[in-house]
Each structure stands twice: as C-alpha cells, then as structure tokens.
Design a protein around this motif. Structure first.
Motif, PDB file in Angstrom:
ATOM      1  N   PHE A  96      37.795   6.597   6.355  1.00  0.00           N
ATOM      2  CA  PHE A  96      38.590   6.689   7.759  1.00  0.00           C
ATOM      3  C   PHE A  96      37.818   6.099   8.917  1.00  0.00           C
ATOM      4  CE2 PHE A  96      39.546  10.459   5.358  1.00  0.00           C
ATOM      5  CZ  PHE A  96      40.869  10.391   5.311  1.00  0.00           C
ATOM      6  N   THR A  97      36.308   5.806   8.675  1.00  0.00           N
ATOM      7  CA  THR A  97      35.734   5.277   9.703  1.00  0.00           C
ATOM      8  C   THR A  97      36.031   3.775   9.517  1.00  0.00           C
ATOM      9  OG1 THR A  97      34.044   6.771   9.658  1.00  0.00           O
ATOM     10  CG2 THR A  97      33.500   4.807  10.439  1.00  0.00           C
ATOM     11  N   GLU A  98      36.093   3.134   8.313  1.00  0.00           N
ATOM     12  CA  GLU A  98      36.180   2.018   7.997  1.00  0.00           C
ATOM     13  C   GLU A  98      37.692   1.251   8.157  1.00  0.00           C
ATOM     14  OE1 GLU A  98      35.887  -1.597   4.845  1.00  0.00           O
ATOM     15  OE2 GLU A  98      34.948   0.316   4.140  1.00  0.00           O
ATOM     16  N   LEU A  99      38.573   2.377   7.911  1.00  0.00           N
ATOM     17  CA  LEU A  99      39.987   1.892   8.033  1.00  0.00           C
ATOM     18  C   LEU A  99      40.417   2.022   9.362  1.00  0.00           C
ATOM     19  CD1 LEU A  99      42.798   1.030   6.727  1.00  0.00           C
ATOM     20  CD2 LEU A  99      43.154   3.579   6.136  1.00  0.00           C
ATOM     21  N   GLY A 100      40.105   3.138  10.126  1.00  0.00           N
ATOM     22  CA  GLY A 100      40.879   3.465  11.203  1.00  0.00           C
ATOM     23  C   GLY A 100      40.630   2.560  12.624  1.00  0.00           C
ATOM     24  N   VAL A 101      41.549   2.680  13.594  1.00  0.00           N
ATOM     25  CA  VAL A 101      41.231   2.172  14.822  1.00  0.00           C
ATOM     26  C   VAL A 101      40.709   3.125  15.828  1.00  0.00           C
ATOM     27  CG1 VAL A 101      42.825   1.367  16.890  1.00  0.00           C
ATOM     28  CG2 VAL A 101      43.529   0.973  14.423  1.00  0.00           C
ATOM     29  N   PRO A 102      39.594   2.940  16.502  1.00  0.00           N
ATOM     30  CA  PRO A 102      39.119   3.814  17.194  1.00  0.00           C
ATOM     31  C   PRO A 102      39.942   4.454  18.229  1.00  0.00           C
ATOM     32  CG  PRO A 102      37.731   1.793  17.053  1.00  0.00           C
ATOM     33  CD  PRO A 102      38.987   1.603  16.662  1.00  0.00           C
ATOM     34  N   ALA A 130      49.474  -2.663   8.682  1.00  0.00           N
ATOM     35  CA  ALA A 130      48.222  -3.328   8.555  1.00  0.00           C
ATOM     36  C   ALA A 130      47.254  -2.271   8.170  1.00  0.00           C
ATOM     37  CB  ALA A 130      47.724  -3.904   9.975  1.00  0.00           C
ATOM     38  N   ASP A 131      47.595  -1.043   8.526  1.00  0.00           N
ATOM     39  CA  ASP A 131      46.574   0.052   7.835  1.00  0.00           C
ATOM     40  C   ASP A 131      47.013   0.140   6.478  1.00  0.00           C
ATOM     41  OD1 ASP A 131      45.674   0.821  10.475  1.00  0.00           O
ATOM     42  OD2 ASP A 131      46.693   2.401  10.602  1.00  0.00           O
ATOM     43  N   VAL A 132      48.181   0.159   6.149  1.00  0.00           N
ATOM     44  CA  VAL A 132      48.564   0.281   4.538  1.00  0.00           C
ATOM     45  C   VAL A 132      47.900  -0.816   3.617  1.00  0.00           C
ATOM     46  CG1 VAL A 132      50.404   0.214   2.985  1.00  0.00           C
ATOM     47  CG2 VAL A 132      50.603   1.345   5.033  1.00  0.00           C
ATOM     48  N   ALA A 133      48.075  -2.207   4.363  1.00  0.00           N
ATOM     49  CA  ALA A 133      47.341  -3.440   3.360  1.00  0.00           C
ATOM     50  C   ALA A 133      45.957  -3.129   3.386  1.00  0.00           C
ATOM     51  CB  ALA A 133      47.884  -4.514   3.962  1.00  0.00           C
ATOM     52  N   ALA A 170      44.084  -0.338   3.616  1.00  0.00           N
ATOM     53  CA  ALA A 170      43.952   0.689   2.824  1.00  0.00           C
ATOM     54  C   ALA A 170      43.862   0.407   1.518  1.00  0.00           C
ATOM     55  CB  ALA A 170      44.767   1.937   3.084  1.00  0.00           C
ATOM     56  N   GLN A 171      44.892  -0.298   0.931  1.00  0.00           N
ATOM     57  CA  GLN A 171      44.975  -0.598  -0.346  1.00  0.00           C
ATOM     58  C   GLN A 171      43.865  -1.687  -0.688  1.00  0.00           C
ATOM     59  OE1 GLN A 171      49.065  -2.188  -0.382  1.00  0.00           O
ATOM     60  NE2 GLN A 171      49.737  -0.174  -0.980  1.00  0.00           N
ATOM     61  N   SER A 172      43.213  -2.389   0.191  1.00  0.00           N
ATOM     62  CA  SER A 172      42.402  -3.263  -0.149  1.00  0.00           C
ATOM     63  C   SER A 172      40.892  -2.349  -0.345  1.00  0.00           C
ATOM     64  CB  SER A 172      42.197  -4.613   0.789  1.00  0.00           C
ATOM     65  OG  SER A 172      41.902  -3.981   2.031  1.00  0.00           O
ATOM     66  N   ILE A 173      40.766  -1.536   0.342  1.00  0.00           N
ATOM     67  CA  ILE A 173      39.421  -0.750   0.379  1.00  0.00           C
ATOM     68  C   ILE A 173      39.244   0.382  -0.538  1.00  0.00           C
ATOM     69  CG2 ILE A 173      38.877  -2.142   2.784  1.00  0.00           C
ATOM     70  CD1 ILE A 173      38.944   0.820   3.838  1.00  0.00           C
TER      71      ILE A 173
END
Length: 160
Positions: A122-128, A143-146, A148-151
């Motif tokens: 969540f820390t890496e994926l999310g927007v502050p 952009a979050d979906v793409a 998320a799938q990559s990480i």
C-alpha cells in the motif's frame, strides 16, 4: 511512520501512520514490519461504496478483517457473503479472496497481515493522502491497476 516506543512497547497515536489512496480506498498504516519486529501489519481502512480489491491471493501471509462500520461482501472463487459491523473475517494464506463495500456508506475496518510485510504494498502503490485531502480522480485508478499488477508479485501475492 510516527510512533513512540517506551520500554519495548510501541504506541501509534491517533491519525499517525502513512496514509495512502489506493483504488479510491483510504488506507492508514498503523503498524508495520519495522515497528512490530515483523510480527504483523495493521491498516485502518476507509472503503467507499463499491470499493475494494479484486480477487487475489497472499502466498506468505494470513489476512484478517475487523469491520467497524458498514457492510462488506467477502468472496472467494465460489461463494459470496455479506458481513456487517462487528464481524471478523480470517483468510489463511493461500486462499483466494476479495472484499467489496456493498453498502451506501463508507466501510471502516482494520486489516491485519501476519507476518508483516504486505502493508508495504500500500505504501509503494498508493498516492499520499494527507488529512482532509480528497480522493484522486477516477482516472488515477487505471494507473493504480497497472502499477499494482507490476509490483504485487514482489509482495508474494497475485491477482486471480
């Protein structure tokens, strides 16, 4: 992360912890791998109506939910069940699952990962998400979906 430690006890004050917008959901990390010596991750989540992740699986951590407010639909590959405030749901590692807010109001819940580690996703994926900051526009979700799938594999999980 803002926390206090006194004589080996960790205290996370109210409103402390990194907050992130992920897919329009608001997640605040209250405990992580560092401040629990790897024991558990704890996230306070506010999930708007319709919010929640798709079916996914954690390969090396159990996940649990404690619903404080609202209604969630908990599902796996074969079944769906509605749970309300006060419900506790435990998902052992290796089990496919998802949740979705099926109510008209935001859900407030606690999410626990044992052992800790997945909270870093969540820390890496999310927007502050600063206090009183509105959710990002829906265009951000693609952009979050793409991302998320990559990480997600890095956190020993996958989308089904």
């Amino acid at each position: 992360m803002s926390f206090e430690e006194f004589e080996g006890i960790v205290h996370i004050p109210p409103k402390a912890g990194p907050a992130r917008w992920v897919f329009g959901d608001h997640y605040t990390i209250k405990a992580d791998k560092e401040n629990t010596n790897g024991s558990l991750g704890l996230i306070e989540a506010m999930v708007p109506p319709g919010g929640g992740p798709p079916l996914h699986i954690h390969h090396d951590s159990d996940e649990a939910f404690y619903l404080i407010e609202g209604e969630l639909e908990i599902s796996n590959e074969k079944r769906k069940q509605i749970v309300g405030a006060g419900a506790f749901v435990f998902v052992p590692k290796g089990k496919v699952h998802a949740f979705k807010n099926v109510g008209d109001e935001p859900c407030k819940m606690l999410i626990i990962f044992t052992p800790a580690g997945f909270e870093r996703f969540f820390t890496e994926l999310g927007v502050p998400a600063e206090e009183d900051m509105p959710a990002p526009e829906a265009a951000q979700y693609a952009a979050d979906v793409a991302k998320a799938q990559s990480i997600v594999a890095r956190y020993k999980a996958e989308y089904v």
